[in-house]
Design an enzyme around this catalytic site. Structure first.
Site, mmCIF file in Angstrom:
data_model
loop_
_atom_site.group_PDB
_atom_site.id
_atom_site.type_symbol
_atom_site.label_atom_id
_atom_site.label_comp_id
_atom_site.label_asym_id
_atom_site.label_seq_id
_atom_site.Cartn_x
_atom_site.Cartn_y
_atom_site.Cartn_z
ATOM 1 C CE LYS A 64 -27.074 50.607 -18.164
ATOM 2 N NZ LYS A 64 -27.309 52.026 -18.475
ATOM 3 C CB SER A 92 -28.190 53.661 -14.984
ATOM 4 O OG SER A 92 -28.111 53.708 -16.401
ATOM 5 C CB SER A 128 -26.629 56.025 -17.904
ATOM 6 O OG SER A 128 -27.590 56.305 -16.934
HETATM 7 N N1 GLN Z 1 -29.375 59.369 -14.156
HETATM 8 C C1 GLN Z 1 -30.260 59.660 -15.234
HETATM 9 C C2 GLN Z 1 -31.623 59.084 -14.932
HETATM 10 O O1 GLN Z 1 -31.777 58.566 -13.902
HETATM 11 C C3 GLN Z 1 -29.703 59.137 -16.495
HETATM 12 C C4 GLN Z 1 -29.985 57.708 -16.724
HETATM 13 C C5 GLN Z 1 -29.453 57.209 -18.018
HETATM 14 O O2 GLN Z 1 -28.724 57.898 -18.736
HETATM 15 N N2 GLN Z 1 -29.862 55.989 -18.362
HETATM 16 O O3 GLN Z 1 -32.518 59.139 -15.706
#
Ligand code: GLN
Length: 472
Positions: free
Chosen positions: A79, A154, A178
């Protein structure tokens, strides 16, 4: 050659061992897939020549009988918030434009040491903030099962990289889901390890007391192996524990377990009907196999998302203060003096969602509101942690849906942030409490979109969690 047929690392390694495939052939096949699937927008950069060079060196090692690492020949994508020395890293943000990592994340070092091959860096939501990969400065990642739908976020690029066989394993980071939410949306396996088990050194921080790096794979076995290699004490991250993740043993049959379901989570009306039905069927299957599944009281569902967003935005506002137009990457060319360097660089460099969160985080930490929001949210976190700990004294695992719905349409939730935030309602819990949580596929909805299920285990109980999940 068809790399899609490889579901496990051991299958790849057997074929290398018996000379059916070379590492170079494997890497070439993934590179071909990447070229054919460019429209998915998965990779921000492919390390083509380097991966081929690495492959040749490994083939040479095989020929000369050198000692092979545990990830020999495994092609891995990172990532774009995990640092790899002398390679660009941007967290999918313009503010890190042109920035090159000057050291590798501990996890990268550990994977390379075991003879893994790093094939490229994957698109993600900017600074890992998002649930659909629509917040990336480099565009949306498309779900390979239906290109009109999101990949989840994400770590959307990492999930689709595995889904579409553009690599064998991908690393993501999970602050509130994410890894697990995009895994559920793409029919892959995703693990968020116990907080403190995997080093965050070299991970671009979003919310430091929540962030964990973890794998996205085709199988539970692979997720267990990769995690076990990455985990363990690291002198560069003082939050890593000296407890290591134990090696899972998939050879013995799984013992029946006691599983808790939290309150109304599984019967919730907000669940898409097929998610509800598939989850109910899965529970019946678990019972038929001799497991005990019981509903326990859990009254905190409504507090999960507010507590998560109060705390993570607070931490983000502090973590992202370092991107000031001076230290890293992008500097506005419109700046005229010191103050405007900060202001204009941050205004032009950060995307909208990141700015929203910095403002929200600054607000909850501000003198007048600290007690009302930040301190309250910390108390909620403590209640959750104690509550889950208590449940896990009587049960082996907690079962809950991975996501309320399957992958939604691109653009469907972008105008409604609250609805977008609710996509994480089932995943943020494990980050608030630090427990390990695994998502794996259990079916598809009427439109053939994957449905995942989530299992949460006790702290540092990855071994038990993975052995059970692989066996059911
Ligand atoms: N979707 C969640 C957020 O926007 C989780 C993001 C993540 O786990 N990095 O914070």
């Amino acid at each position: 050659m068809n790399v899609a047929s490889y579901k496990t690392i051991s299958a790849i390694q057997q074929d290398i061992e018996s000379g059916i495939v070379s590492v170079e052939q494997l890497v070439s096949a993934y590179l071909q897939n990447i070229n054919k699937q460019k429209h998915l927008n998965v990779f921000l950069e492919v390390f083509e020549n380097e991966a081929l060079e690495q492959a040749k060196a490994l083939d040479e090692k095989h020929k000369t009988g050198g000692k092979k690492g545990k990830l020999f020949g495994v092609v891995i994508a990172l990532k774009d918030n995990i640092c790899y020395k002398n390679h660009k890293v941007s967290a999918s943000s313009r503010i890190l434009e042109g920035f090159t990592a000057i050291y590798s994340a501990t996890v990268v070092e550990r994977l390379l040491k075991e003879d893994a091959i790093i094939i490229g860096r994957t698109n993600c939501d900017e600074f890992a903030m998002g649930s659909s990969n629509e917040n990336s400065a480099f565009g949306t990642v498309l779900n390979a099962a239906d290109n009109t739908r999101v990949s989840g976020g994400s770590s959307g690029g990492s999930a689709v990289a595995v889904q579409a066989n553009l690599c064998h394993v991908a690393l993501g980071s999970d602050t509130g889901g994410s890894i697990r939410q995009p895994a559920a949306f793409t029919g892959t396996v995703g693990l968020k390890p116990t907080y403190g088990s995997v080093s965050r050194y070299g991970l671009i921080a979003y919310a430091s007391s929540f962030d964990q790096i973890g794998p996205i794979t085709h199988s539970v076995e692979d997720a267990a192996l990769v995690t076990q290699i990455m985990a363990g004490k690291d002198e560069f991250d003082s939050t890593t524990s000296s407890k290591s993740v134990e090696v899972a043993d998939f050879s013995k049959p799984v013992q029946p377990s006691k599983i808790a379901i939290l309150g109304t989570m599984v019967e919730n009306d907000a669940l898409q009907p097929e998610v509800k039905q598939t989850t109910a069927n899965f529970i019946e299957e678990l019972k038929a196999k001799g497991n005990t599944v019981e509903t326990v009281e859990f009254t905190y569902l409504d507090y999960l998302i507010p507590a998560y967003y109060a705390l993570t935005t607070a931490e983000a506002s502090s973590n992202l203060a370092r991107f000031d137009g001076v230290h890293y990457g992008f500097r506005s060319s419109n700046a005229t003096d010191m103050e405007s360097v900060y202001k204009k660089s941050r205004t032009e460099g950060f995307g909208r969602e990141v700015k929203n969160r910095i403002m929200l985080g600054t607000f909850v930490l501000s003198a007048g509101y600290y007690d009302a929001y930040y301190a309250q949210a910390q108390k909620v976190r403590r209640l959750l942690r104690d509550g889950i700990k208590k449940i896990l004294e009587n049960y082996d695992f907690i079962l809950l849906p991975a996501t309320p719905t399957t992958a939604f349409k691109i653009g469907e939730k972008t105008t409604n942030p609250v609805e977008m935030y609710l996509a994480d309602i089932f995943t943020v819990l494990a980050n608030l409490t630090g427990n390990p949580a695994l998502v794996f596929p259990i079916g598809k909805d009427n439109e053939q979109m994957p449905i995942g299920i989530q299992l949460i285990g006790g702290h540092f109980k990855e071994k038990e969690l993975m052995e059970f999940a692989a066996g059911v």
